[in-house]
Design an enzyme around this catalytic site. Structure first.
Site, mmCIF file in Angstrom:
data_model
loop_
_atom_site.group_PDB
_atom_site.id
_atom_site.type_symbol
_atom_site.label_atom_id
_atom_site.label_comp_id
_atom_site.label_asym_id
_atom_site.label_seq_id
_atom_site.Cartn_x
_atom_site.Cartn_y
_atom_site.Cartn_z
ATOM 1 N N CYS A 116 87.106 85.516 41.137
ATOM 2 C CA CYS A 116 86.265 85.695 39.960
ATOM 3 C C CYS A 116 85.757 87.131 39.976
ATOM 4 C CB CYS A 116 85.110 84.694 39.961
ATOM 5 S SG CYS A 116 84.269 84.545 38.356
ATOM 6 N N CYS A 118 82.240 87.756 38.825
ATOM 7 C CA CYS A 118 80.787 87.792 38.629
ATOM 8 C C CYS A 118 80.065 88.501 39.769
ATOM 9 C CB CYS A 118 80.237 86.390 38.414
ATOM 10 S SG CYS A 118 80.520 85.252 39.782
ATOM 11 N N CYS A 126 81.904 86.916 34.330
ATOM 12 C CA CYS A 126 83.101 86.562 35.092
ATOM 13 C C CYS A 126 84.364 87.302 34.662
ATOM 14 C CB CYS A 126 83.324 85.055 35.012
ATOM 15 S SG CYS A 126 81.956 84.105 35.732
ATOM 16 N N LYS A 193 84.591 72.989 35.258
ATOM 17 C CA LYS A 193 83.383 73.669 35.729
ATOM 18 C C LYS A 193 82.395 73.756 34.576
ATOM 19 C CE LYS A 193 81.755 78.031 37.727
ATOM 20 N NZ LYS A 193 82.187 79.366 38.217
ATOM 21 N N ARG A 203 73.241 82.203 42.760
ATOM 22 C CA ARG A 203 73.164 83.550 42.190
ATOM 23 C C ARG A 203 72.265 84.446 43.028
ATOM 24 N NH1 ARG A 203 73.061 81.142 36.007
ATOM 25 N NH2 ARG A 203 75.243 80.461 36.067
ATOM 26 N N ARG A 220 76.514 81.907 30.564
ATOM 27 C CA ARG A 220 77.952 81.694 30.691
ATOM 28 C C ARG A 220 78.448 80.501 29.866
ATOM 29 N NH1 ARG A 220 77.236 82.806 37.030
ATOM 30 N NH2 ARG A 220 77.353 85.079 36.976
ATOM 31 N N GLU A 236 90.493 69.425 30.343
ATOM 32 C CA GLU A 236 90.544 70.697 31.067
ATOM 33 C C GLU A 236 91.335 70.543 32.370
ATOM 34 O OE1 GLU A 236 89.568 73.833 30.816
ATOM 35 O OE2 GLU A 236 87.929 73.991 29.378
ATOM 36 N N LYS A 251 82.881 70.800 39.236
ATOM 37 C CA LYS A 251 81.709 71.549 39.688
ATOM 38 C C LYS A 251 80.701 71.575 38.555
ATOM 39 C CE LYS A 251 80.213 76.133 41.192
ATOM 40 N NZ LYS A 251 80.589 77.550 41.397
ATOM 41 N N SER A 277 74.737 74.840 44.964
ATOM 42 C CA SER A 277 73.526 75.349 45.602
ATOM 43 C C SER A 277 72.265 74.606 45.181
ATOM 44 C CB SER A 277 73.377 76.839 45.291
ATOM 45 O OG SER A 277 73.309 77.072 43.894
#
Length: 326
Positions: A116, A118, A126, A193, A203, A220, A236, A251, A277
């Site tokens: 990615c 980001c 991204c 995602k 982050r 995003r 997807e 995710k 996270s």
């Protein structure tokens, strides 16, 4: 029917248990920070660290000793720019980190690279920005993503995991890898995602919060999925499977186990979940306040992911879980 007969004895409960988790199922995220020494605990993620280039090999050595067989690598370069050029450099942070890991440990550890931009861009999004549409430019980002994949492959990555949610990313990477001698490298797709509130602490760890300006998107949501959309989520993953993904992913994990089960049933593909996270930090915070038993809740959550259909779990709990198994 007397269901309780099989619950009275602990050994019998173990014999009839349908789902279990072992360290073989777990993937530990590693954050590597450029021009930094030692390790720095992430304030919003107790027990999780940014590692300097002098310390991440020691961490991986400890993970191997605990029986953990896979890591996913995130880089935090010192210099960031509009296109994330460090990620495209064969001597950039991720490339040289992967080389060092494979040189020292070889096949003792499976190295997955997050693909990615980001963490590498000065705006925290991204890919390359289209200022007119105020979103990431899909086609321009596909081009540099293919280059990033070749950098990862040449460095020795075992699996490449694109996480930016660009349309047609899997076919783009598969073609680039196949045409350059890397047809053997699997792609773990972040296939479903969601734009989620659970990513906040990550982050902090990856120093990748998206910026906002008159030319940048506020968040995003224009390229990650709406968490309300069940059917789109399934489509997807099916699309990424059809494009050549070897492993699918959902995710975040904890709020989306219904989606995990539906995708698993629809595709029969190897399935990863990312126990993100925010999910980790909530459990840690509750435990640190004495509200829950950390170990029992951790095991219950990880087992629930397996029961829902996950074959593998990216989780910040991996090291804590492995210590329990030792």
């Amino acid at each position: 029917m007397n269901f309780r007969r099989l619950r009275l004895n602990e050994n019998l409960r173990d014999l009839v248990r349908e789902t279990s988790v072992t360290t073989d199922d777990l993937i530990m995220p590693i954050f590597i920070k450029e021009n930094f020494l030692g390790k720095n605990e992430v304030s919003s993620m107790p027990g999780i660290y940014q590692f300097g280039e002098d310390s991440y090999l020691d961490e991986i050595e400890e993970l191997i000793s605990l029986g953990i067989k896979a890591v996913i690598i995130f880089g935090i370069p010192e210099l960031k720019d509009s296109c994330g050029s460090d990620a495209l450099d064969e001597n950039g942070l991720i490339a040289r980190s992967v080389r060092k890991i494979k040189e020292k440990f070889g096949d003792k550890i499976l190295v997955i690279t997050d693909l990615c931009f980001c963490e590498y861009t000065d705006h925290g999004h991204c890919g390359i920005i289209n200022p007119k549409l105020k979103t990431v430019d899909n086609e321009a980002t596909l081009k540099i993503s293919a280059k990033q994949a070749l950098v990862h492959a040449a460095a020795g990555a075992d699996i490449i995991a694109p996480s930016g949610m660009m349309d047609n990313i899997i076919s783009t990477l598969r073609e680039a890898l196949d045409n350059n001698g890397y047809s053997h490298i699997p792609i773990m797709s972040y296939s479903t995602k969601f734009a989620s509130s659970f990513y906040g602490p990550f982050r902090d760890a990856a120093e990748s919060a998206p910026s906002e300006s008159e030319h940048l998107p506020k968040n995003r949501k224009s390229y990650q999925m709406d968490y309300a959309n069940r059917n789109e989520a399934i489509r997807e993953s099916i699309e990424d499977m059809n494009q050549g993904a070897d492993i699918l992913m959902v995710k975040p994990a904890l709020s989306f186990m219904d989606i995990v089960r539906e995708i698993k049933d629809a595709t029969k593909m190897p399935m990863c979940v990312y126990n993100v996270s925010g999910e980790y930090s909530m459990v840690k915070a509750a435990a640190n306040n004495g509200w829950i038993d950390y170990n029992s809740m951790m095991i219950e959550i990880l087992t629930s992911f397996k029961r829902a259909g996950a074959d593998m779990i990216i989780t910040y709990h991996a090291k804590d879980f492995a210590k329990l198994e030792k």
